[in-house]
Write a protein that holds these residues in place. Structure first.
Motif, PDB file in Angstrom:
ATOM      1  N   ASP A  30      43.251   2.041  42.331  1.00 47.45           N
ATOM      2  CA  ASP A  30      44.204   2.435  43.363  1.00 47.45           C
ATOM      3  C   ASP A  30      45.110   3.551  42.825  1.00 47.45           C
ATOM      4  O   ASP A  30      45.586   3.503  41.690  1.00 47.45           O
ATOM      5  CB  ASP A  30      45.055   1.223  43.791  1.00 47.45           C
ATOM      6  N   THR A  94      46.742   0.233  55.677  1.00 46.27           N
ATOM      7  CA  THR A  94      47.082   1.642  55.885  1.00 46.27           C
ATOM      8  C   THR A  94      45.853   2.552  55.896  1.00 46.27           C
ATOM      9  O   THR A  94      45.945   3.679  56.378  1.00 46.27           O
ATOM     10  CB  THR A  94      48.055   2.137  54.795  1.00 46.27           C
ATOM     11  N   HIS A 101      41.601  -5.588  47.599  1.00 44.91           N
ATOM     12  CA  HIS A 101      42.438  -5.242  46.455  1.00 44.91           C
ATOM     13  C   HIS A 101      42.186  -6.267  45.350  1.00 44.91           C
ATOM     14  O   HIS A 101      42.294  -7.481  45.596  1.00 44.91           O
ATOM     15  CB  HIS A 101      43.932  -5.321  46.810  1.00 44.91           C
TER      16      HIS A 101
END
Ligand code: 5GP
Length: 113
Positions: A30, A94, A101
């Motif tokens: 990320d 988003t 994740h």
């Protein structure tokens, strides 16, 4: 569906720190990590979000979870880790391309915010 930043990462149109890839999935760090280890696992198939997946995606969903396990082992997250799927507006999603994740290398509080 419309293309997303993750589609561009899959096609190598923008750079990413890719840590795992196979025919169905891609995993990369990320860009705005929320833990010392923060990796996104995505299907190459452009599923918008979990709630828009279908029965035909059942095997792929299992594959994504097993990919999380594989990447966690690769990253030596032997003290545990957290897996998060943000779905839709209230879920805090988003980027409109399904992603898991993988967060690790710190203690995770509960409940999440
Ligand atoms: P969401 O909030 O949709 O669950 O998570 C989207 C994640 O994608 C965020 O954690 C954000 O930091 C990450 N992200 C957004 N754009 C990029 C990018 O261009 N590259 C990488 N590696 N991560 C991104």
């Amino acid at each position: 569906m419309t293309d997303t930043i993750f589609g561009k990462i899959i096609r190598r149109e923008i750079p990413a720190d890719i840590v795992y890839e196979d025919d169905l999935a891609l995993a990369f760090r990320d860009v705005n990590p929320q833990a010392p280890t923060h990796i996104l696992i995505i299907p190459k198939k452009p599923i918008v979000r979990l709630s828009e997946s279908s029965q035909a995606d059942t095997a792929l969903m299992g594959h994504l979870l097993m990919t999380v396990k594989k990447v966690a082992e690769q990253e030596n997250l032997s003290n545990g880790y957290r897996v998060v799927i943000n779905n839709g507006t209230h879920g805090g999603q988003t980027v409109d391309h399904l992603h898991l994740h993988l967060l690790g290398d710190r203690f995770m509080g509960w409940p999440p915010g």
